[in-house]
Design a protein around this motif. Structure first.
Motif, PDB file in Angstrom:
ATOM      1  N   ARG A  50     -10.888 -41.604  33.661  1.00  0.00           N
ATOM      2  CA  ARG A  50      -9.782 -41.769  32.443  1.00  0.00           C
ATOM      3  C   ARG A  50     -10.322 -40.646  31.731  1.00  0.00           C
ATOM      4  NH1 ARG A  50      -9.355 -47.444  29.828  1.00  0.00           N
ATOM      5  NH2 ARG A  50      -7.736 -46.098  28.867  1.00  0.00           N
ATOM      6  N   PHE A  51      -9.327 -40.161  30.725  1.00  0.00           N
ATOM      7  CA  PHE A  51      -9.353 -38.746  30.041  1.00  0.00           C
ATOM      8  C   PHE A  51     -10.652 -38.816  28.982  1.00  0.00           C
ATOM      9  CE2 PHE A  51      -8.949 -36.503  26.053  1.00  0.00           C
ATOM     10  CZ  PHE A  51      -8.026 -35.184  26.685  1.00  0.00           C
ATOM     11  N   ARG A  52     -11.172 -39.854  28.463  1.00  0.00           N
ATOM     12  CA  ARG A  52     -12.267 -39.817  27.731  1.00  0.00           C
ATOM     13  C   ARG A  52     -13.647 -39.888  28.628  1.00  0.00           C
ATOM     14  NH1 ARG A  52     -10.569 -37.918  23.347  1.00  0.00           N
ATOM     15  NH2 ARG A  52      -9.295 -39.552  22.296  1.00  0.00           N
ATOM     16  N   GLU A  53     -13.367 -40.451  29.761  1.00  0.00           N
ATOM     17  CA  GLU A  53     -14.714 -40.246  30.741  1.00  0.00           C
ATOM     18  C   GLU A  53     -14.873 -38.640  31.268  1.00  0.00           C
ATOM     19  OE1 GLU A  53     -14.901 -44.257  33.269  1.00  0.00           O
ATOM     20  OE2 GLU A  53     -12.973 -42.920  33.778  1.00  0.00           O
ATOM     21  N   ILE A  54     -13.683 -37.957  31.322  1.00  0.00           N
ATOM     22  CA  ILE A  54     -13.744 -36.558  31.809  1.00  0.00           C
ATOM     23  C   ILE A  54     -14.259 -35.961  30.712  1.00  0.00           C
ATOM     24  CG2 ILE A  54     -12.265 -34.530  32.257  1.00  0.00           C
ATOM     25  CD1 ILE A  54     -10.333 -36.441  33.582  1.00  0.00           C
ATOM     26  N   GLN A  55     -13.927 -36.194  29.284  1.00  0.00           N
ATOM     27  CA  GLN A  55     -14.265 -35.586  28.152  1.00  0.00           C
ATOM     28  C   GLN A  55     -15.599 -35.466  27.879  1.00  0.00           C
ATOM     29  OE1 GLN A  55     -12.422 -36.742  24.366  1.00  0.00           O
ATOM     30  NE2 GLN A  55     -12.344 -34.484  23.816  1.00  0.00           N
ATOM     31  N   ILE A  58     -18.016 -33.226  30.142  1.00  0.00           N
ATOM     32  CA  ILE A  58     -17.710 -31.947  29.988  1.00  0.00           C
ATOM     33  C   ILE A  58     -18.227 -31.526  28.611  1.00  0.00           C
ATOM     34  CG2 ILE A  58     -16.353 -29.847  30.087  1.00  0.00           C
ATOM     35  CD1 ILE A  58     -14.474 -31.462  32.144  1.00  0.00           C
ATOM     36  N   HIS A  59     -19.405 -31.364  28.355  1.00  0.00           N
ATOM     37  CA  HIS A  59     -19.813 -30.788  26.909  1.00  0.00           C
ATOM     38  C   HIS A  59     -19.092 -29.633  26.457  1.00  0.00           C
ATOM     39  CE1 HIS A  59     -22.508 -30.337  23.776  1.00  0.00           C
ATOM     40  NE2 HIS A  59     -22.754 -29.139  24.169  1.00  0.00           N
ATOM     41  N   GLY A  60     -18.423 -29.854  25.228  1.00  0.00           N
ATOM     42  CA  GLY A  60     -17.814 -28.945  24.445  1.00  0.00           C
ATOM     43  C   GLY A  60     -16.364 -28.591  24.584  1.00  0.00           C
ATOM     44  N   ILE A  61     -15.841 -29.386  25.494  1.00  0.00           N
ATOM     45  CA  ILE A  61     -14.368 -29.308  25.590  1.00  0.00           C
ATOM     46  C   ILE A  61     -13.883 -29.986  24.716  1.00  0.00           C
ATOM     47  CG2 ILE A  61     -14.206 -31.144  27.361  1.00  0.00           C
ATOM     48  CD1 ILE A  61     -12.039 -29.401  28.684  1.00  0.00           C
ATOM     49  N   SER A  62     -12.737 -29.697  24.029  1.00  0.00           N
ATOM     50  CA  SER A  62     -12.078 -30.062  22.982  1.00  0.00           C
ATOM     51  C   SER A  62     -10.921 -30.983  23.465  1.00  0.00           C
ATOM     52  CB  SER A  62     -11.441 -29.051  22.000  1.00  0.00           C
ATOM     53  OG  SER A  62     -10.362 -28.273  22.739  1.00  0.00           O
ATOM     54  N   GLN A  63     -10.314 -31.879  22.864  1.00  0.00           N
ATOM     55  CA  GLN A  63      -9.511 -32.855  23.490  1.00  0.00           C
ATOM     56  C   GLN A  63      -8.088 -32.011  23.697  1.00  0.00           C
ATOM     57  OE1 GLN A  63      -8.486 -36.269  20.934  1.00  0.00           O
ATOM     58  NE2 GLN A  63      -6.233 -36.499  21.756  1.00  0.00           N
ATOM     59  N   THR A  67      -6.582 -31.510  27.710  1.00  0.00           N
ATOM     60  CA  THR A  67      -5.255 -32.061  27.780  1.00  0.00           C
ATOM     61  C   THR A  67      -4.368 -30.878  28.550  1.00  0.00           C
ATOM     62  OG1 THR A  67      -5.377 -33.306  25.892  1.00  0.00           O
ATOM     63  CG2 THR A  67      -3.182 -32.654  26.654  1.00  0.00           C
ATOM     64  N   LEU A  68      -4.706 -29.409  28.037  1.00  0.00           N
ATOM     65  CA  LEU A  68      -3.998 -28.361  28.600  1.00  0.00           C
ATOM     66  C   LEU A  68      -4.476 -28.006  30.007  1.00  0.00           C
ATOM     67  CD1 LEU A  68      -4.063 -26.005  25.499  1.00  0.00           C
ATOM     68  CD2 LEU A  68      -2.012 -27.008  26.869  1.00  0.00           C
ATOM     69  N   THR A  69      -5.904 -28.159  29.885  1.00  0.00           N
ATOM     70  CA  THR A  69      -6.267 -27.890  31.697  1.00  0.00           C
ATOM     71  C   THR A  69      -6.015 -28.812  32.633  1.00  0.00           C
ATOM     72  OG1 THR A  69      -8.300 -26.932  30.452  1.00  0.00           O
ATOM     73  CG2 THR A  69      -8.610 -27.749  32.731  1.00  0.00           C
TER      74      THR A  69
END
Length: 137
Positions: A50-55, A58-63, A67-69
């Protein structure tokens, strides 16, 4: 060739050559070669997330950047986005077959990075000491 260089057994054919102007390699490498795409592919390599799991992974990536990536990787056919009709909507991401075909390359990059990070840091330290006026970061 300097004494510190060794011959490459397979010559790479860069897109800069006149006969390769429209080779398309740059477009693909721009996508899969950026730091966030590589990290998203690595994060999705074990399976669906899920999105939050990915976030969180990955330390330092903004929401916004995540999303863009994800959208760019989906557009390129490397990631599959699935929305489930729940309240609120549940969305998952997973690598497509094409995306999974990159995981061994990403793993090789990660392995190389781990094996060489101390040497790279030392090279940077020496270069920075020898070039104090440099603005390179």
């Amino acid at each position: 060739m300097s004494s510190g260089h060794t011959a490459v057994t397979t010559a790479l054919q860069p897109c800069g050559l006149p006969e390769h102007r429209n080779c398309g390699i740059r477009e693909v490498l721009d996508r899969i070669g950026d730091k966030w795409s590589v990290l998203v592919i690595a994060e999705l390599s074990p399976g669906t997330r899920r999105f939050r799991e990915i976030q969180r992974g990955i330390h330092g990536i903004s929401q916004r950047m995540l999303t863009l990536t994800l959208r760019r990787l989906e557009r390129d056919g490397l990631v599959l986005r699935t929305a489930f009709p729940t309240v609120p909507v549940t969305v998952t991401y997973q690598l497509t077959d094409r995306g999974r075909s990159l995981t061994h390359l990403v793993q090789q990059l990660a392995d190389w990075s781990l094996a060489n990070m101390a040497a790279v840091a030392e090279s940077r330290r020496r270069w920075d000491a020898a070039n104090p006026e440099s603005m390179i970061v």
